[in-house]
Design an enzyme around this catalytic site. Structure first.
Site, PDB file in Angstrom:
ATOM      1  N   MET A   1     -30.437 -23.959  27.441  1.00 36.19           N
ATOM      2  CA  MET A   1     -31.341 -24.451  28.478  1.00 36.19           C
ATOM      3  C   MET A   1     -31.951 -25.809  28.118  1.00 36.19           C
ATOM      4  O   MET A   1     -33.158 -26.009  28.242  1.00 36.19           O
ATOM      5  CB  MET A   1     -32.437 -23.410  28.729  1.00 36.19           C
TER       6      MET A   1
ATOM      7  N   GLY B   1     -27.286 -14.537  24.904  1.00 36.49           N
ATOM      8  CA  GLY B   1     -25.978 -14.823  24.311  1.00 36.49           C
ATOM      9  C   GLY B   1     -24.859 -13.911  24.751  1.00 36.49           C
ATOM     10  O   GLY B   1     -23.907 -13.710  23.991  1.00 36.49           O
TER      11      GLY B   1
ATOM     12  N   ASN C   1     -22.710 -14.575  27.116  1.00 36.41           N
ATOM     13  CA  ASN C   1     -21.522 -15.430  27.279  1.00 36.41           C
ATOM     14  C   ASN C   1     -20.931 -15.786  25.923  1.00 36.41           C
ATOM     15  O   ASN C   1     -19.708 -15.784  25.752  1.00 36.41           O
ATOM     16  CB  ASN C   1     -21.869 -16.698  28.059  1.00 36.41           C
TER      17      ASN C   1
ATOM     18  N   ASN D   1     -19.940 -26.388  29.958  1.00 31.91           N
ATOM     19  CA  ASN D   1     -21.128 -25.599  30.286  1.00 31.91           C
ATOM     20  C   ASN D   1     -20.768 -24.565  31.343  1.00 31.91           C
ATOM     21  O   ASN D   1     -19.842 -24.764  32.126  1.00 31.91           O
ATOM     22  CB  ASN D   1     -22.222 -26.527  30.833  1.00 31.91           C
TER      23      ASN D   1
ATOM     24  N   ASP E   1     -26.413 -29.828  34.816  1.00 35.86           N
ATOM     25  CA  ASP E   1     -25.412 -29.047  35.553  1.00 35.86           C
ATOM     26  C   ASP E   1     -24.500 -29.930  36.404  1.00 35.86           C
ATOM     27  O   ASP E   1     -24.005 -29.513  37.456  1.00 35.86           O
ATOM     28  CB  ASP E   1     -26.082 -27.949  36.391  1.00 35.86           C
TER      29      ASP E   1
ATOM     30  N   HIS F   1     -22.563 -22.255  34.503  1.00 34.55           N
ATOM     31  CA  HIS F   1     -23.765 -22.174  35.334  1.00 34.55           C
ATOM     32  C   HIS F   1     -23.596 -21.031  36.340  1.00 34.55           C
ATOM     33  O   HIS F   1     -22.530 -20.885  36.937  1.00 34.55           O
ATOM     34  CB  HIS F   1     -23.981 -23.501  36.065  1.00 34.55           C
TER      35      HIS F   1
HETATM   36  C1  GAR Z   1     -25.895 -17.550  32.001  1.00 34.35           C
HETATM   37  O1  GAR Z   1     -25.932 -16.905  33.242  1.00 34.35           O
HETATM   38  C2  GAR Z   1     -25.598 -19.018  32.168  1.00 34.35           C
HETATM   39  O2  GAR Z   1     -24.767 -19.283  33.247  1.00 34.35           O
HETATM   40  C3  GAR Z   1     -26.986 -19.584  32.401  1.00 34.35           C
HETATM   41  O3  GAR Z   1     -27.780 -18.903  31.485  1.00 34.35           O
HETATM   42  C4  GAR Z   1     -27.283 -17.563  31.358  1.00 34.35           C
HETATM   43  C5  GAR Z   1     -27.253 -17.209  29.899  1.00 34.35           C
HETATM   44  O4  GAR Z   1     -26.962 -15.866  29.701  1.00 34.35           O
HETATM   45  N1  GAR Z   1     -27.003 -21.003  32.262  1.00 34.35           N
HETATM   46  C6  GAR Z   1     -27.701 -21.814  33.050  1.00 34.35           C
HETATM   47  O5  GAR Z   1     -28.453 -21.423  33.920  1.00 34.35           O
HETATM   48  C7  GAR Z   1     -27.503 -23.292  32.784  1.00 34.35           C
HETATM   49  N2  GAR Z   1     -28.111 -24.063  33.817  1.00 34.35           N
HETATM   50  P1  GAR Z   1     -26.458 -15.371  28.294  1.00 34.35           P
HETATM   51  O6  GAR Z   1     -27.427 -15.917  27.260  1.00 34.35           O
HETATM   52  O7  GAR Z   1     -26.511 -13.890  28.364  1.00 34.35           O
HETATM   53  O8  GAR Z   1     -25.073 -15.900  28.091  1.00 34.35           O
END
Ligand code: GAR
Length: 224
Positions: A91, A13, A15, A108, A146, A110
């Site tokens: 995810m 989390g 982001n 979203n 995505d 990525h």
């Molecule tokens: C992030 O890097 C996001 O871009 C990725 O998961 C991570 C979550 O990090 N998302 C994907 O790969 C979607 N296909 P976080 O939980 O620290 O925000």
């Protein structure tokens, strides 16, 4: 317009934290109504609690299928008053039912330059592939994993002596900035979608910035 934001996440989390911090400091015009995680113990739930934001774990293992999971998630999001959804390290694929409820209001992030390296291992796949430039993408969500029209991308060079984890950390820093920017454009009602293209209306408050020069990596050594 203030976004009434629902955040969906699966894990750490960071982001979500960047979005929460931006809303707290006034850089992002958003009222975060609820944070939902699909995994018990996801750190994102603790982050929400610390900020007094309603948090909820909907464990995907407790649902028979995607559709019934999303029906419950939609119900919770609507009950919390959310009108815009940020997937932040979420995810799971969202179903058409979910997307119909929030048309063009689901975003979203990525950690790669889409359409290259979609999926749950974007950074690893780009690193292993030997990409020289990677980065991150914020996009509107459609039913394709995505997929969906791109709002903003940020690129950085992949350094040849850095590990996958180091690359991941640098991409994360880009993610935090670009996700908040994309959401703020949405709050300012400046995004429109034409086919696959997202158009950004110029700001009435700021002069148009000059485009940054191209990122070529490794750098050109002569004036080719
Ligand atoms: C992030 O890097 C996001 O871009 C990725 O998961 C991570 C979550 O990090 N998302 C994907 O790969 C979607 N296909 P976080 O939980 O620290 O925000």
């Amino acid at each position: 317009m203030t976004l009434r934001l629902g955040i969906l996440a699966s894990g750490r989390g960071t982001n979500a934290q960047a979005i929460i911090d931006a809303a707290d400091s006034g850089r992002l015009n958003a009222d975060i109504r609820i944070v939902i995680a699909n995994r018990p113990g996801a750190m994102v739930l603790e982050r929400a609690r610390k900020h007094g934001i309603k948090s909820l774990c909907l464990d995907h293992n407790a649902f028979a299928d995607r559709e019934s999971y999303d029906r419950q998630a939609v119900e919770e999001l609507l009950a919390a008053g959310a009108d815009t959804i940020a997937l932040a390290g979420y995810m799971r694929l969202v179903t058409p039912l979910f997307l119909r409820t929030f048309p063009n209001r689901v975003l979203n992030i990525h950690p790669a330059l889409l359409p290259a390296f979609p999926g749950s291992r974007g950074v690893r796949d780009a690193w292993n592939y030997g990409a020289k430039i990677s980065g991150c993408t914020v996009h509107f969500v459609d039913p394709v994993m995505d997929g969906g029209p791109i709002i903003i991308q940020a690129a950085l060079p992949v350094l040849q002596d850095e590990s996958e984890d180091q690359l991941l950390e640098r991409i994360h820093v880009l993610e935090y900035r670009t996700y908040v920017q994309a959401l703020q454009w949405l709050a300012e009602d400046r995004l429109s979608i034409e086919g696959r293209r997202v158009l950004l209306a110029p700001s009435t408050a700021l002069p148009a910035p000059a485009p940054e020069c191209a990122l070529v990596w490794p750098p050109l050594e002569q004036n080719f």
